[in-house]
Design a protein around this motif. Structure first.
Motif, PDB file in Angstrom:
ATOM      1  N   GLN A  88      -6.295   8.388   2.967  1.00  0.00           N
ATOM      2  CA  GLN A  88      -6.049   9.839   2.633  1.00  0.00           C
ATOM      3  C   GLN A  88      -4.949   9.896   2.043  1.00  0.00           C
ATOM      4  O   GLN A  88      -4.607  11.093   1.236  1.00  0.00           O
ATOM      5  CB  GLN A  88      -5.872  10.477   4.283  1.00  0.00           C
ATOM      6  CG  GLN A  88      -7.235  10.677   5.040  1.00  0.00           C
ATOM      7  CD  GLN A  88      -7.177  11.043   6.454  1.00  0.00           C
ATOM      8  OE1 GLN A  88      -6.609  10.106   7.352  1.00  0.00           O
ATOM      9  NE2 GLN A  88      -7.742  12.028   6.946  1.00  0.00           N
ATOM     10  N   ARG A  89      -3.675   9.337   2.579  1.00  0.00           N
ATOM     11  CA  ARG A  89      -2.446   9.038   1.453  1.00  0.00           C
ATOM     12  C   ARG A  89      -2.846   9.121  -0.082  1.00  0.00           C
ATOM     13  O   ARG A  89      -2.179   9.572  -0.731  1.00  0.00           O
ATOM     14  CB  ARG A  89      -1.510   8.206   1.963  1.00  0.00           C
ATOM     15  CG  ARG A  89      -1.029   8.495   3.303  1.00  0.00           C
ATOM     16  CD  ARG A  89       0.173   7.638   3.739  1.00  0.00           C
ATOM     17  NE  ARG A  89      -0.051   6.141   3.809  1.00  0.00           N
ATOM     18  CZ  ARG A  89      -0.437   5.826   4.946  1.00  0.00           C
ATOM     19  NH1 ARG A  89      -0.479   6.138   6.057  1.00  0.00           N
ATOM     20  NH2 ARG A  89      -0.612   4.157   4.738  1.00  0.00           N
ATOM     21  N   GLY A  90      -3.690   8.112  -0.111  1.00  0.00           N
ATOM     22  CA  GLY A  90      -4.218   7.640  -1.551  1.00  0.00           C
ATOM     23  C   GLY A  90      -4.660   8.945  -2.386  1.00  0.00           C
ATOM     24  O   GLY A  90      -4.507   9.459  -3.565  1.00  0.00           O
ATOM     25  N   LYS A  95      -4.011  12.856  -6.601  1.00  0.00           N
ATOM     26  CA  LYS A  95      -3.726  14.098  -7.192  1.00  0.00           C
ATOM     27  C   LYS A  95      -2.417  14.523  -7.666  1.00  0.00           C
ATOM     28  O   LYS A  95      -2.431  15.096  -9.007  1.00  0.00           O
ATOM     29  CB  LYS A  95      -3.796  15.078  -5.909  1.00  0.00           C
ATOM     30  CG  LYS A  95      -3.788  16.743  -6.306  1.00  0.00           C
ATOM     31  CD  LYS A  95      -4.978  17.347  -6.903  1.00  0.00           C
ATOM     32  CE  LYS A  95      -4.745  18.881  -7.133  1.00  0.00           C
ATOM     33  NZ  LYS A  95      -5.810  19.046  -8.342  1.00  0.00           N
ATOM     34  N   TRP A  96      -1.508  13.762  -7.282  1.00  0.00           N
ATOM     35  CA  TRP A  96      -0.009  13.868  -7.983  1.00  0.00           C
ATOM     36  C   TRP A  96      -0.193  13.269  -9.349  1.00  0.00           C
ATOM     37  O   TRP A  96       0.346  13.836 -10.270  1.00  0.00           O
ATOM     38  CB  TRP A  96       0.966  13.452  -7.130  1.00  0.00           C
ATOM     39  CG  TRP A  96       2.345  13.634  -7.455  1.00  0.00           C
ATOM     40  CD1 TRP A  96       2.925  14.437  -7.944  1.00  0.00           C
ATOM     41  CD2 TRP A  96       3.383  12.479  -7.082  1.00  0.00           C
ATOM     42  NE1 TRP A  96       4.348  14.391  -8.041  1.00  0.00           N
ATOM     43  CE2 TRP A  96       4.638  13.246  -7.303  1.00  0.00           C
ATOM     44  CE3 TRP A  96       3.350  11.087  -6.454  1.00  0.00           C
ATOM     45  CZ2 TRP A  96       5.959  12.612  -7.337  1.00  0.00           C
ATOM     46  CZ3 TRP A  96       4.793  10.563  -6.061  1.00  0.00           C
ATOM     47  CH2 TRP A  96       6.118  11.116  -6.586  1.00  0.00           C
ATOM     48  N   PHE A 136      -0.629   2.290  -6.442  1.00  0.00           N
ATOM     49  CA  PHE A 136      -0.273   2.171  -4.879  1.00  0.00           C
ATOM     50  C   PHE A 136      -1.279   2.744  -4.105  1.00  0.00           C
ATOM     51  O   PHE A 136      -1.458   2.641  -2.914  1.00  0.00           O
ATOM     52  CB  PHE A 136       1.256   2.389  -4.691  1.00  0.00           C
ATOM     53  CG  PHE A 136       2.246   1.425  -5.143  1.00  0.00           C
ATOM     54  CD1 PHE A 136       1.994   0.188  -4.359  1.00  0.00           C
ATOM     55  CD2 PHE A 136       2.914   1.715  -6.092  1.00  0.00           C
ATOM     56  CE1 PHE A 136       2.864  -0.756  -4.781  1.00  0.00           C
ATOM     57  CE2 PHE A 136       3.961   0.405  -6.462  1.00  0.00           C
ATOM     58  CZ  PHE A 136       3.665  -0.663  -5.875  1.00  0.00           C
ATOM     59  N   ALA A 137      -1.910   4.249  -4.812  1.00  0.00           N
ATOM     60  CA  ALA A 137      -2.829   4.819  -4.080  1.00  0.00           C
ATOM     61  C   ALA A 137      -3.862   3.917  -3.632  1.00  0.00           C
ATOM     62  O   ALA A 137      -4.600   3.979  -2.432  1.00  0.00           O
ATOM     63  CB  ALA A 137      -3.357   5.839  -4.983  1.00  0.00           C
ATOM     64  N   GLU A 138      -4.302   2.675  -4.395  1.00  0.00           N
ATOM     65  CA  GLU A 138      -5.346   2.094  -4.131  1.00  0.00           C
ATOM     66  C   GLU A 138      -4.856   0.853  -3.306  1.00  0.00           C
ATOM     67  O   GLU A 138      -5.388   0.374  -2.441  1.00  0.00           O
ATOM     68  CB  GLU A 138      -5.871   1.261  -5.409  1.00  0.00           C
ATOM     69  CG  GLU A 138      -6.445   2.258  -6.299  1.00  0.00           C
ATOM     70  CD  GLU A 138      -7.786   2.997  -5.678  1.00  0.00           C
ATOM     71  OE1 GLU A 138      -8.626   2.142  -4.849  1.00  0.00           O
ATOM     72  OE2 GLU A 138      -8.114   4.317  -5.812  1.00  0.00           O
ATOM     73  N   GLU A 139      -3.678   0.317  -3.515  1.00  0.00           N
ATOM     74  CA  GLU A 139      -3.063  -0.965  -3.137  1.00  0.00           C
ATOM     75  C   GLU A 139      -2.815  -0.817  -1.455  1.00  0.00           C
ATOM     76  O   GLU A 139      -2.934  -1.795  -0.909  1.00  0.00           O
ATOM     77  CB  GLU A 139      -1.818  -1.368  -3.816  1.00  0.00           C
ATOM     78  CG  GLU A 139      -1.339  -2.757  -3.733  1.00  0.00           C
ATOM     79  CD  GLU A 139      -2.466  -3.983  -3.966  1.00  0.00           C
ATOM     80  OE1 GLU A 139      -3.313  -3.457  -4.708  1.00  0.00           O
ATOM     81  OE2 GLU A 139      -2.478  -5.209  -3.506  1.00  0.00           O
ATOM     82  N   ALA A 140      -2.552   0.270  -1.207  1.00  0.00           N
ATOM     83  CA  ALA A 140      -2.091   0.525   0.101  1.00  0.00           C
ATOM     84  C   ALA A 140      -3.212   0.201   1.302  1.00  0.00           C
ATOM     85  O   ALA A 140      -3.270  -0.069   2.227  1.00  0.00           O
ATOM     86  CB  ALA A 140      -1.770   1.995   0.480  1.00  0.00           C
ATOM     87  N   ALA A 184       8.770   5.487  -5.202  1.00  0.00           N
ATOM     88  CA  ALA A 184       8.135   6.615  -4.373  1.00  0.00           C
ATOM     89  C   ALA A 184       6.947   6.502  -3.898  1.00  0.00           C
ATOM     90  O   ALA A 184       6.260   6.455  -2.855  1.00  0.00           O
ATOM     91  CB  ALA A 184       8.629   7.950  -4.720  1.00  0.00           C
ATOM     92  N   ALA A 185       5.927   6.018  -5.112  1.00  0.00           N
ATOM     93  CA  ALA A 185       4.602   5.878  -4.807  1.00  0.00           C
ATOM     94  C   ALA A 185       4.336   4.505  -3.801  1.00  0.00           C
ATOM     95  O   ALA A 185       3.328   4.535  -3.035  1.00  0.00           O
ATOM     96  CB  ALA A 185       3.775   5.353  -6.216  1.00  0.00           C
ATOM     97  N   ALA A 186       5.089   3.451  -3.925  1.00  0.00           N
ATOM     98  CA  ALA A 186       4.875   2.347  -3.113  1.00  0.00           C
ATOM     99  C   ALA A 186       5.028   2.769  -1.691  1.00  0.00           C
ATOM    100  O   ALA A 186       4.710   2.380  -0.698  1.00  0.00           O
ATOM    101  CB  ALA A 186       5.905   1.173  -3.504  1.00  0.00           C
TER     102      ALA A 186
END
Ligand code: NAP
Length: 509
Positions: A88-90, A95-96, A136-140, A184-186
């Protein structure tokens, strides 16, 4: 939002240059972004275009209490943000990223106007910066924990990664967009909320990112941008128990000060600091090709790059030929306004940077160095903008400031070396340890360099080394921690070890 104030400033003559360069003028924001709202401080500070010294706009200066309120908002937002699934955070982050890429030409023009780099470099930076958000959207989703073979009877042992909490991010002007998104993305992907303090030379790139985060629907308080006096922000960050991580990119002296100040509240610190990169040409390298690569590694972002090839080392027997080819590279540089189509090198960021470059050059000349080539400056650039000509120096000695310091300007120095052992020793003769370049074919010599160079990153036969999948960072006084790659998440997370024992069964139950 303080609408009246925002537009009073936006409509001023000062904004004309930016407004005429943007398709989407709402990307120009001059208030701070806290808890999803645009917030004004009591004062405004000008931003100059380094290509012509004109004021391109004003941005607000917050008081310490307003910076504290941004931290409070971030702490409040953290509670819900961390509960979301990584996917969900991803979704928010993707989108950003899409909005940033869709606006890349506007964002790049804005960056050229406040920072000075060429438009091609600025577009490259926006794409580079956005790539960390996608990564990071994927990596998290893959921030795995571990199970541990138990040494305790009947217990299950495991460790999980948890977001650390509110992260304070302080960023420099040389990469005004990517240094924000890389951190910020991380942090956000991991479940942290952030308060960003951008450099005062380049606030508009940061505030445009906030505008796009807002449009992406990122919940209020998760991404905040505060613009204020640097020491004020640093004091508030360092003294706040709510700020759990401090991530800084900037100069080594300020990084050291922040490490000292953050000790009082025992924050997790990551530091991306200065560099003094060697560029080693091996004896079997094509000299013309090596000169071209070295010039590229030296002059990107007008030499104001932590990865810039500051000291170029060439085998003694190829020295004169290399210098000739490098001089051609210098003479071919087209210095000018970064928006100019044929410009290959823009101005330095401000007048202090020009004065520092001049003093490094003077110091070297007084101590015996010689200028072999110097690019032309177009008419008026010397008086109207913060320009410094790309310059090639030889006869440089290790005691000269231009050799020892991160020179952060387009002065290239080329030095001869006798053998591999000597050049590795010369390369390592610096307190910095960020990046090094090696050019050549002989695998044995390349291997010796890879093993012997005391740098966090070594690139062989490639000027381009950075990107979202690699662990970016330095050793020695170039910093602590890594950005990008899977390791980027570590800076914003903590390990929680869990011991799950097995209570004895109560008889009769
Ligand atoms: P800087 O002077 O250290 O400033 C960086 C940031 O720190 C800015 O936001 C600045 O705010 C803030 N700052 C200034 N004084 C401060 C203080 N006393 N306490 C807390 N924060 C303070 O560096 P810079 O000139 O912007 O950037 C160039 C440096 O960054 C070079 O050394 C370069 O190598 C390094 N860098 C490293 C990397 C890397 O990944 N290793 C990447 C890019 C740049 P104000 O602008 O408001 O003063």
């Amino acid at each position: 939002m303080d609408t009246a104030r925002q537009f009073a400033i936006d409509d001023s003559k000062a904004n004309h240059e930016i407004m005429t360069n943007l398709d989407d003028v709402k990307l120009l924001r001059n208030l701070a972004y806290i808890n999803g709202k645009w917030v004004s401080g009591a004062h405004f500070r000008p931003v100059f275009n380094p290509a012509n010294n004109e004021i391109i706009g004003y941005f607000t200066q917050l008081a310490a209490s307003q910076v504290s309120s941004a931290i409070d908002s971030a702490e409040h937002a953290f509670t819900a943000w961390r509960q979301l699934q990584a996917d969900q955070r991803g979704d928010y982050l993707r989108k950003w990223q899409q909005l940033i890429l869709a606006a890349k030409h506007d964002l790049a023009r804005l960056m050229v106007l406040e920072q000075g780099k060429t438009l091609a470099e600025a577009v490259g930076e926006i794409e580079y910066g956005a790539s960390f958000i996608g990564w990071f959207a994927e990596e998290a989703r893959r921030s795995y924990g571990e199970t541990i073979p138990s040494h305790i009877a009947h217990a299950q042992l495991f460790a999980v990664r948890e977001p650390i909490g509110v992260a304070g991010l302080i960023t420099p002007w040389n990469f005004p967009s990517a240094m924000i998104t890389r951190k910020a993305a991380a942090a956000m992907a991991m479940g942290c909320s952030v308060v960003v303090k951008p450099a005062s030379e380049t606030p508009f790139s940061a505030l445009a990112l906030a505008e796009l985060a807002d449009r992406a629907g990122i919940p209020p308080g998760v991404f905040n941008v505060v613009t204020a006096d640097a020491k004020t922000v640093a004091n508030v960050f360092c003294q706040s128990d709510k700020v759990k991580a401090l991530s800084f990119t900037g100069s080594t002296p300020i990084g050291k000060q922040l490490l000292r100040d953050a000790a009082d509240t025992v924050k997790k610190c990551s530091m991306e600091l200065g560099g003094n990169a060697p560029f080693i040409v091996l004896p079997d390298m094509d000299v013309q090709q090596a000169a071209q690569a070295a010039a590229e590694a030296k002059f990107q972002t007008s030499g104001q790059d932590c990865l810039a090839a500051n000291r170029i080392f060439v085998p003694q027997n190829h020295f004169h030929e290399f210098v000739e080819h490098f001089a051609t590279q210098v003479n071919n540089q087209v210095v000018g306004n970064g928006l100019q189509a044929d410009c290959t090198i823009g101005p330095l960021v401000n007048h202090s940077a020009v004065e520092k470059a001049q003093s490094l050059l003077n110091d070297a000349l007084i101590k015996g160095a010689t200028i072999v080539a110097q690019a032309n400056l177009p008419p008026n650039t010397q008086t109207d903008g913060c320009f410094f000509p790309p310059t090639l120096l030889v006869g440089v000695k290790p005691e000269m400031a231009v050799y020892r310091e991160e020179n952060f300007c387009p002065i290239a120095i080329v030095m001869p070396y006798a053998d591999l052992e000597q050049v590795i020793t010369m390369s390592n003769d610096t307190e910095y340890g960020l990046a090094a370049y090696v050019y050549g074919h002989d695998i044995h010599q390349i291997w010796q360099c890879l093993r012997g160079l005391a740098f966090g990153m070594v690139s062989v036969n490639s000027v381009k080394m950075t990107g979202h999948p690699i662990p970016f960072g330095g050793i020695k006084q170039s910093g602590l921690g890594r950005e990008g790659s899977k390791h980027g998440l570590e800076e914003f997370s903590e390990i929680k070890y869990c011991c799950l024992g097995n209570l004895p069964t109560v008889s009769g139950s």
